[in-house]
Design a protein around this motif. Structure first.
Motif, PDB file in Angstrom:
ATOM      1  N   UNK A  41      48.681   2.945 -17.367  1.00  0.00           N
ATOM      2  CA  UNK A  41      49.699   2.106 -16.703  1.00  0.00           C
ATOM      3  C   UNK A  41      50.389   2.948 -15.637  1.00  0.00           C
ATOM      4  N   UNK A  42      49.725   3.127 -14.507  1.00  0.00           N
ATOM      5  CA  UNK A  42      50.187   4.101 -13.517  1.00  0.00           C
ATOM      6  C   UNK A  42      50.381   3.526 -12.120  1.00  0.00           C
ATOM      7  N   UNK A  43      50.466   2.203 -12.002  1.00  0.00           N
ATOM      8  CA  UNK A  43      50.645   1.574 -10.697  1.00  0.00           C
ATOM      9  C   UNK A  43      52.115   1.195 -10.527  1.00  0.00           C
ATOM     10  N   UNK A  44      52.841   1.842  -9.615  1.00  0.00           N
ATOM     11  CA  UNK A  44      54.265   1.531  -9.450  1.00  0.00           C
ATOM     12  C   UNK A  44      54.525   0.158  -8.852  1.00  0.00           C
ATOM     13  N   UNK A  45      53.497  -0.475  -8.325  1.00  0.00           N
ATOM     14  CA  UNK A  45      53.652  -1.803  -7.724  1.00  0.00           C
ATOM     15  C   UNK A  45      53.231  -2.926  -8.662  1.00  0.00           C
ATOM     16  N   UNK A  46      53.122  -2.606  -9.954  1.00  0.00           N
ATOM     17  CA  UNK A  46      52.680  -3.605 -10.938  1.00  0.00           C
ATOM     18  C   UNK A  46      53.719  -3.758 -12.034  1.00  0.00           C
ATOM     19  N   UNK A  47      53.695  -4.919 -12.659  1.00  0.00           N
ATOM     20  CA  UNK A  47      54.396  -5.115 -13.923  1.00  0.00           C
ATOM     21  C   UNK A  47      53.330  -5.214 -14.996  1.00  0.00           C
ATOM     22  N   UNK A  48      53.463  -4.398 -16.046  1.00  0.00           N
ATOM     23  CA  UNK A  48      52.481  -4.364 -17.121  1.00  0.00           C
ATOM     24  C   UNK A  48      52.996  -5.172 -18.315  1.00  0.00           C
ATOM     25  N   UNK A  49      52.295  -6.247 -18.625  1.00  0.00           N
ATOM     26  CA  UNK A  49      52.660  -7.105 -19.749  1.00  0.00           C
ATOM     27  C   UNK A  49      51.641  -6.909 -20.859  1.00  0.00           C
ATOM     28  N   UNK A  50      52.083  -6.340 -21.952  1.00  0.00           N
ATOM     29  CA  UNK A  50      51.192  -6.155 -23.095  1.00  0.00           C
ATOM     30  C   UNK A  50      51.177  -7.405 -23.956  1.00  0.00           C
ATOM     31  N   UNK A  51      49.989  -7.909 -24.215  1.00  0.00           N
ATOM     32  CA  UNK A  51      49.792  -9.006 -25.161  1.00  0.00           C
ATOM     33  C   UNK A  51      48.806  -8.529 -26.211  1.00  0.00           C
ATOM     34  N   UNK A  52      49.205  -8.537 -27.472  1.00  0.00           N
ATOM     35  CA  UNK A  52      48.274  -8.169 -28.529  1.00  0.00           C
ATOM     36  C   UNK A  52      47.113  -9.152 -28.561  1.00  0.00           C
ATOM     37  N   UNK A  53      45.977  -8.693 -29.091  1.00  0.00           N
ATOM     38  CA  UNK A  53      44.783  -9.553 -29.034  1.00  0.00           C
ATOM     39  C   UNK A  53      44.923 -10.806 -29.879  1.00  0.00           C
ATOM     40  N   UNK A  54      45.877 -10.812 -30.843  1.00  0.00           N
ATOM     41  CA  UNK A  54      46.056 -12.021 -31.650  1.00  0.00           C
ATOM     42  C   UNK A  54      47.259 -12.847 -31.202  1.00  0.00           C
ATOM     43  N   UNK A  55      47.591 -12.770 -29.916  1.00  0.00           N
ATOM     44  CA  UNK A  55      48.478 -13.765 -29.328  1.00  0.00           C
ATOM     45  C   UNK A  55      47.638 -15.024 -29.133  1.00  0.00           C
ATOM     46  N   UNK A  56      47.983 -16.088 -29.836  1.00  0.00           N
ATOM     47  CA  UNK A  56      47.104 -17.258 -29.933  1.00  0.00           C
ATOM     48  C   UNK A  56      47.597 -18.460 -29.128  1.00  0.00           C
ATOM     49  N   UNK A  57      48.758 -18.323 -28.517  1.00  0.00           N
ATOM     50  CA  UNK A  57      49.280 -19.418 -27.696  1.00  0.00           C
ATOM     51  C   UNK A  57      50.151 -18.838 -26.599  1.00  0.00           C
ATOM     52  N   UNK A  58      49.944 -19.350 -25.392  1.00  0.00           N
ATOM     53  CA  UNK A  58      50.776 -19.007 -24.235  1.00  0.00           C
ATOM     54  C   UNK A  58      51.101 -20.327 -23.550  1.00  0.00           C
ATOM     55  N   UNK A  59      52.376 -20.638 -23.413  1.00  0.00           N
ATOM     56  CA  UNK A  59      52.717 -21.950 -22.874  1.00  0.00           C
ATOM     57  C   UNK A  59      52.311 -22.082 -21.410  1.00  0.00           C
ATOM     58  N   UNK A  60      52.084 -23.304 -20.982  1.00  0.00           N
ATOM     59  CA  UNK A  60      51.662 -23.584 -19.612  1.00  0.00           C
ATOM     60  C   UNK A  60      52.674 -23.026 -18.618  1.00  0.00           C
ATOM     61  N   UNK A  61      52.153 -22.376 -17.580  1.00  0.00           N
ATOM     62  CA  UNK A  61      53.002 -21.820 -16.541  1.00  0.00           C
ATOM     63  C   UNK A  61      53.729 -20.554 -16.937  1.00  0.00           C
ATOM     64  N   UNK A  62      53.368 -20.001 -18.097  1.00  0.00           N
ATOM     65  CA  UNK A  62      54.106 -18.863 -18.638  1.00  0.00           C
ATOM     66  C   UNK A  62      54.127 -17.669 -17.686  1.00  0.00           C
ATOM     67  N   UNK A  63      52.974 -17.274 -17.183  1.00  0.00           N
ATOM     68  CA  UNK A  63      52.904 -16.023 -16.418  1.00  0.00           C
ATOM     69  C   UNK A  63      53.736 -16.097 -15.133  1.00  0.00           C
ATOM     70  N   UNK A  64      53.672 -17.210 -14.451  1.00  0.00           N
ATOM     71  CA  UNK A  64      54.477 -17.374 -13.241  1.00  0.00           C
ATOM     72  C   UNK A  64      55.964 -17.352 -13.575  1.00  0.00           C
ATOM     73  N   UNK A  65      56.356 -18.066 -14.617  1.00  0.00           N
ATOM     74  CA  UNK A  65      57.769 -18.116 -15.002  1.00  0.00           C
ATOM     75  C   UNK A  65      58.258 -16.763 -15.495  1.00  0.00           C
ATOM     76  N   UNK A  66      57.413 -16.067 -16.240  1.00  0.00           N
ATOM     77  CA  UNK A  66      57.804 -14.762 -16.762  1.00  0.00           C
ATOM     78  C   UNK A  66      58.045 -13.785 -15.623  1.00  0.00           C
ATOM     79  N   UNK A  67      57.147 -13.764 -14.654  1.00  0.00           N
ATOM     80  CA  UNK A  67      57.315 -12.845 -13.529  1.00  0.00           C
ATOM     81  C   UNK A  67      58.544 -13.207 -12.705  1.00  0.00           C
ATOM     82  N   UNK A  68      58.836 -14.480 -12.557  1.00  0.00           N
ATOM     83  CA  UNK A  68      60.044 -14.877 -11.840  1.00  0.00           C
ATOM     84  C   UNK A  68      61.279 -14.345 -12.561  1.00  0.00           C
ATOM     85  N   UNK A  69      61.266 -14.411 -13.886  1.00  0.00           N
ATOM     86  CA  UNK A  69      62.410 -13.926 -14.658  1.00  0.00           C
ATOM     87  C   UNK A  69      62.555 -12.413 -14.543  1.00  0.00           C
TER      88      UNK A  69
END
Length: 308
Positions: A78-106
């Motif tokens: 995780x060495x890119x200063x221009x990135x946001x690193x979001x860790x999701x464990x492999x057994x995350x079984x649901x992500x609500x619609x539009x989550x990634x866009x909304x999360x980054x906005x927050x």
């Protein structure tokens, strides 16, 4: 700001579902799959998954053997200063619609207010407590606001009661019943099923960020590092993902049809996997715990709809 999802991977029965959620989103710039597979069948699926989308990158360490104590070593990627690193464990079984866009906005609005950021996680002990105390969902049964809650983390009975109610909430468009106000986390361990950092923070901190090699990366990243920096973690209570189960819960949960239910929400065919057998000794142990009243019991429901 680039969003890079990172996942300690991987178990095929979960990754198929997580891959559906991650790769359908145009907001994900890259998905880094940290190869920490326990067997060659899962590793072969990891290769197949990586070949399915150019955004996938497999990251490898020579000493990764499927254990949890090696996961912290992967943060060196995780060495890119221009990135946001979001860790999701492999057994995350649901992500609500539009989550990634909304999360980054927050996180962009909140940048600098915390060292790590997380959504509200279904079946995460601290989030379980927030749901009980602050949401509209009715939870009857013992909980503590601790990452290793002696009730909701240590037994499968809580997620066995929670997951079906959550699945029904998704089906009936009632996710709002689960949402809670944002909360900061200070001086407390947090199970990092889903959370992230700005790459610029990781790079600027350098060696001060990296978890001790072979140590407890969860304690370090969620509690020790924030305490040293005097910067809290923050939970966005209006953004939701679901985590299947901890190792204390997994065998019992896999004997149910809960995972099938999450595949159904995604519009995918039921997963094919071998359900763990229930040996006589384990059956007797469960019966004895129930007789002694050691297994906590829960009643969980959505609030009644009041017609106008």
């Amino acid at each position: 700001m680039k969003l890079i999802v990172v996942t300690p991977a991987g178990r095929e029965k979960y990754l198929r579902l997580l891959g559906h959620h991650v790769l359908k989103s145009p907001d994900v710039h890259e998905w880094h799959l940290w190869d920490n597979c326990r067997n060659e069948a899962d590793r072969a699926y990891l290769q197949q998954l990586a070949a399915s989308d150019p955004r996938c990158r497999i990251k490898r360490l020579p000493h990764a053997d499927g254990g949890i104590n090696v996961i912290g070593d992967f943060y060196r990627f995780c060495d890119d200063p221009d990135a946001f690193y979001l860790r999701l464990d492999d057994d995350v079984v649901f992500v609500e619609d539009g989550f990634f866009q909304k999360f980054m906005a927050r996180v962009m609005v909140e940048r600098g207010s915390a060292i790590w950021y997380a959504p509200l996680i279904i079946n995460n002990a601290i989030c379980n407590s927030l749901i009980k105390q602050l949401s509209k969902v009715l939870v009857d049964g013992p909980l503590t606001c601790q990452a290793s809650c002696e009730f909701s983390w240590a037994y499968a009975s809580f997620p066995q009661a929670l997951h079906p109610v959550f699945i029904e909430a998704v089906r009936s468009n009632r996710l709002g019943d689960f949402r809670v106000p944002d909360r900061e986390i200070r001086l407390s361990r947090f199970s990092i099923n889903a959370f992230g950092f700005f790459g610029s923070d990781i790079v600027s901190l350098g060696e001060r960020f990296q978890p001790p090699s072979g140590g407890d990366e969860e304690e370090w990243l969620s509690a020790t590092l924030p305490a040293r920096l005097d910067r809290p973690g923050k939970i966005f209570g209006d953004l939701i993902v679901a985590h299947f189960g901890f190792y204390t819960q997994e065998r019992e949960l896999l004997r149910t049809n809960i995972l099938d239910g999450y595949y159904g929400l995604a519009g995918l065919a039921d997963p094919i996997y071998e359900k763990p057998p229930l040996h006589l000794r384990e059956r007797f142990r469960q019966w004895r715990r129930i007789r002694r009243g050691k297994t906590p019991r829960y009643t969980i429901s959505l609030p009644a709809i009041v017609s106008s």
